[in-house]
Design a protein around this motif. Sequence first.
Motif, short mmCIF file in Angstrom:
data_model
loop_
_atom_site.label_atom_id
_atom_site.label_comp_id
_atom_site.label_asym_id
_atom_site.label_seq_id
_atom_site.Cartn_x
_atom_site.Cartn_y
_atom_site.Cartn_z
N THR A 9 -32.13 22.01 32.33
CA THR A 9 -32.01 22.97 33.43
C THR A 9 -33.12 22.81 34.46
N PHE A 10 -34.35 22.61 33.99
CA PHE A 10 -35.49 22.59 34.91
C PHE A 10 -36.22 21.26 34.95
N ASP A 11 -35.69 20.25 34.26
CA ASP A 11 -36.33 18.94 34.22
C ASP A 11 -37.80 19.08 33.80
N THR A 12 -38.03 19.95 32.82
CA THR A 12 -39.37 20.20 32.31
C THR A 12 -39.89 18.97 31.58
N HIS A 13 -41.15 18.68 31.79
CA HIS A 13 -41.79 17.57 31.09
C HIS A 13 -42.69 18.14 30.00
N PHE A 14 -42.48 17.69 28.78
CA PHE A 14 -43.20 18.20 27.63
C PHE A 14 -44.29 17.21 27.21
N PRO A 15 -45.38 17.72 26.61
CA PRO A 15 -46.48 16.83 26.19
C PRO A 15 -46.03 15.75 25.21
N HIS A 16 -45.10 16.08 24.31
CA HIS A 16 -44.62 15.13 23.30
C HIS A 16 -43.09 15.11 23.32
N PRO A 17 -42.50 14.53 24.38
CA PRO A 17 -41.04 14.58 24.53
C PRO A 17 -40.28 13.87 23.41
N SER A 18 -40.88 12.90 22.77
CA SER A 18 -40.18 12.17 21.72
C SER A 18 -39.85 13.06 20.52
N ARG A 25 -34.81 25.26 22.79
CA ARG A 25 -35.61 25.47 24.01
C ARG A 25 -35.82 24.16 24.75
N PHE A 26 -36.18 23.11 24.01
CA PHE A 26 -36.41 21.80 24.61
C PHE A 26 -35.16 21.36 25.39
N GLY A 27 -34.00 21.48 24.76
CA GLY A 27 -32.76 21.07 25.40
C GLY A 27 -32.47 21.86 26.67
N ILE A 28 -32.63 23.18 26.61
CA ILE A 28 -32.34 24.02 27.78
C ILE A 28 -33.33 23.72 28.90
N PHE A 29 -34.62 23.71 28.59
CA PHE A 29 -35.62 23.52 29.65
C PHE A 29 -35.60 22.11 30.23
N SER A 30 -35.37 21.11 29.40
CA SER A 30 -35.38 19.75 29.94
C SER A 30 -34.14 19.48 30.78
#
Length: 179
Positions: free
Chosen positions: A41-50, A34-39
């Motif tokens: 495709t949508f340049d999603t920023h996650f609370p803990h990207p590391s 999910r992280f790979g697809i959303f980051s």
Amino acid sequence: MPTIASKIASMHRPSFCVSWVKHPKSLEKIQAFRFGIFSKTFDTHFPHPSSGLDQDAYDAVCDHLVVTDAATNIVGYYRVITPDAANAIGRQYSESLFDLSPLKHLRSKLVEVDRSCIDPCHRGGTVILLLWKELFQFMTLRGYSHTVGCSSVSIADGGHNAARIYQWLQHQQKISRVH
């Protein structure tokens, strides 16, 4: 009798496996997918990207529907929030974004589907059809009759596609009110 062309086509047709996942190690693999697809495709920023994971409190109580290819790589995914899972968290995920109070009378039969992800190499229709087929069987066997969920629309084109979708939905709503 099968033709040579149909034999060749079937040799190149990928085989898929559809399954429900509960194991924590598999869940981590899903969260990385999910992280790979959303980051990407949508340049999603996650609370803990590391961490490289897309995770939240819903994951622990939800059902996870996965499609894998012959090499057991995840190629499609849905997170399924049943009424029991929503009750355990205190609300549907969509309720954090929208007012779903008009659907209150449907809650016991309402399943939310979110975090939909399909690998870009498998967006030709087969994977989504497998997900929907399994979801339909899941809902039918458990007596659920309604589904709801959010959808993301890329605005990389300056928002033109999102505006077209919005206008189309407004038009559809006006048409349905007329009938």
